[in-house]
Scaffold this active site. Structure first.
Site, PDB file in Angstrom:
ATOM      1  N   SER A  61     -39.221  21.553  14.947  1.00  0.00           N
ATOM      2  CA  SER A  61     -39.576  22.890  14.461  1.00  0.00           C
ATOM      3  C   SER A  61     -39.330  23.947  15.536  1.00  0.00           C
ATOM      4  CB  SER A  61     -41.049  22.937  14.049  1.00  0.00           C
ATOM      5  OG  SER A  61     -41.315  21.992  13.048  1.00  0.00           O
TER       6      SER A  61
HETATM    7  N1  SAM Z   1     -43.458  17.853  14.005  1.00  0.00           N
HETATM    8  C1  SAM Z   1     -42.065  17.632  14.226  1.00  0.00           C
HETATM    9  C2  SAM Z   1     -41.625  17.932  15.618  1.00  0.00           C
HETATM   10  O1  SAM Z   1     -42.451  18.364  16.434  1.00  0.00           O
HETATM   11  O2  SAM Z   1     -40.453  17.677  15.915  1.00  0.00           O
HETATM   12  C3  SAM Z   1     -41.180  18.356  13.239  1.00  0.00           C
HETATM   13  C4  SAM Z   1     -41.225  17.716  11.944  1.00  0.00           C
HETATM   14  S1  SAM Z   1     -39.829  17.908  10.890  1.00  0.00           S
HETATM   15  C5  SAM Z   1     -39.811  19.606  10.579  1.00  0.00           C
HETATM   16  C6  SAM Z   1     -40.570  17.144   9.450  1.00  0.00           C
HETATM   17  C7  SAM Z   1     -40.760  15.657   9.565  1.00  0.00           C
HETATM   18  O3  SAM Z   1     -41.552  15.209   8.475  1.00  0.00           O
HETATM   19  C8  SAM Z   1     -39.451  14.867   9.513  1.00  0.00           C
HETATM   20  O4  SAM Z   1     -39.324  14.056  10.632  1.00  0.00           O
HETATM   21  C9  SAM Z   1     -39.605  14.042   8.238  1.00  0.00           C
HETATM   22  O5  SAM Z   1     -38.961  12.793   8.298  1.00  0.00           O
HETATM   23  C10 SAM Z   1     -41.115  13.913   8.138  1.00  0.00           C
HETATM   24  N2  SAM Z   1     -41.627  13.574   6.800  1.00  0.00           N
HETATM   25  C11 SAM Z   1     -41.185  14.011   5.603  1.00  0.00           C
HETATM   26  N3  SAM Z   1     -41.928  13.456   4.617  1.00  0.00           N
HETATM   27  C12 SAM Z   1     -42.855  12.662   5.214  1.00  0.00           C
HETATM   28  C13 SAM Z   1     -43.897  11.814   4.732  1.00  0.00           C
HETATM   29  N4  SAM Z   1     -44.150  11.663   3.429  1.00  0.00           N
HETATM   30  N5  SAM Z   1     -44.651  11.153   5.640  1.00  0.00           N
HETATM   31  C14 SAM Z   1     -44.418  11.270   6.965  1.00  0.00           C
HETATM   32  N6  SAM Z   1     -43.430  12.058   7.479  1.00  0.00           N
HETATM   33  C15 SAM Z   1     -42.665  12.748   6.613  1.00  0.00           C
END
Ligand code: SAM
Length: 218
Positions: free
Chosen positions: A65
């Site tokens: 992000s």
């Molecule tokens: N917090 C992260 C960072 O600091 O880099 C950024 C997160 S990224 C914007 C969103 C993440 O949510 C992705 O890695 C994606 O694979 C994960 N994601 C999507 N759906 C999910 C779910 N149902 N459970 C867990 N993770 C999920």
């Protein structure tokens, strides 16, 4: 190799000035951002981009992000040292590192195995005591609930009752909620058994939350 130079520290200081101009005021959040080398969480070929205020692709079409987004979500979450926190969407692990440095007892869940594995390894190299879980975070983690704070770092179509009810009374949840292309940053404050206060804090664009309570995307 994980190396943090004076140049990186200078770049972090510039980033902090930019975040202040954008309205981030919490000294504990700014201090954590100053402390955590964001370039450690970047694909190594692009680490020169790590201190620009941008989101960046990591692996499997996911992103780390934007620093402003991390700062805003963390500020809204109002993390206190010792808080039991659930992060949904580990991604690169950067947001998790910020929360841990602020003293959270952190559980972070990721659905993409390679991201989960990479973050787990990096936390161990950095000596960050963070519990990492592979699974569908859209369900929360009922067996570890209740939490003081929950942060969702992927765009969710709605907030399931089964998830917000994993907050302690007095607890807070922050999440981008809305459509696939734009979401509102929602802060939920659980003030009673069945009482929740909701406030909205600007528009953001996140990759989608998948899973049972998320978007069905192939
Ligand atoms: N917090 C992260 C960072 O600091 O880099 C950024 C997160 S990224 C914007 C969103 C993440 O949510 C992705 O890695 C994606 O694979 C994960 N994601 C999507 N759906 C999910 C779910 N149902 N459970 C867990 N993770 C999920």
């Amino acid at each position: 190799m994980l190396k943090d130079t004076y140049k990186h520290k200078g770049q972090r200081n510039q980033l902090i000035q930019e975040l202040k101009k954008l309205g981030i005021t919490s000294p504990t959040v700014l201090k954590a951002i100053e402390h955590v080398p964001r370039h450690f969480f970047f694909p190594s070929d692009f680490s020169d981009k790590a201190y620009e205020n941008i989101a960046f692709p990591i692996y499997e079409k996911q992103t780390i992000s934007q620093p402003y987004t991390v700062a805003k979500q963390t500020e809204l979450l109002d993390v206190q040292s010792g808080d039991k926190v659930l992060e949904i969407g580990t991604g690169s692990g950067y947001q998790a590192a910020i929360l841990r440095i602020m003293g959270a007892q952190l559980h972070t869940i990721e659905t993409v195995e390679i991201l989960h594995q990479k973050a787990k390894l990096l936390f161990s190299k950095l000596g960050l005591n963070i519990s990492t879980i592979l699974g569908d975070g859209s369900l929360g983690i009922p067996e570890l609930a209740p939490f003081d704070k929950i942060i969702i770092t992927a765009g969710t179509p709605s907030l399931a009752k089964s998830l917000v009810s994993q907050l302690k009374i007095g607890g807070k949840l922050v999440a981008p909620v809305g459509e696939l292309d734009v979401q509102k940053m929602i802060l939920v404050h659980r003030i009673g058994d069945n009482e929740y206060q909701e406030t909205s804090h600007g528009r953001f664009k996140f990759v989608p939350l998948t899973g049972t309570n998320g978007w069905s995307i192939k």
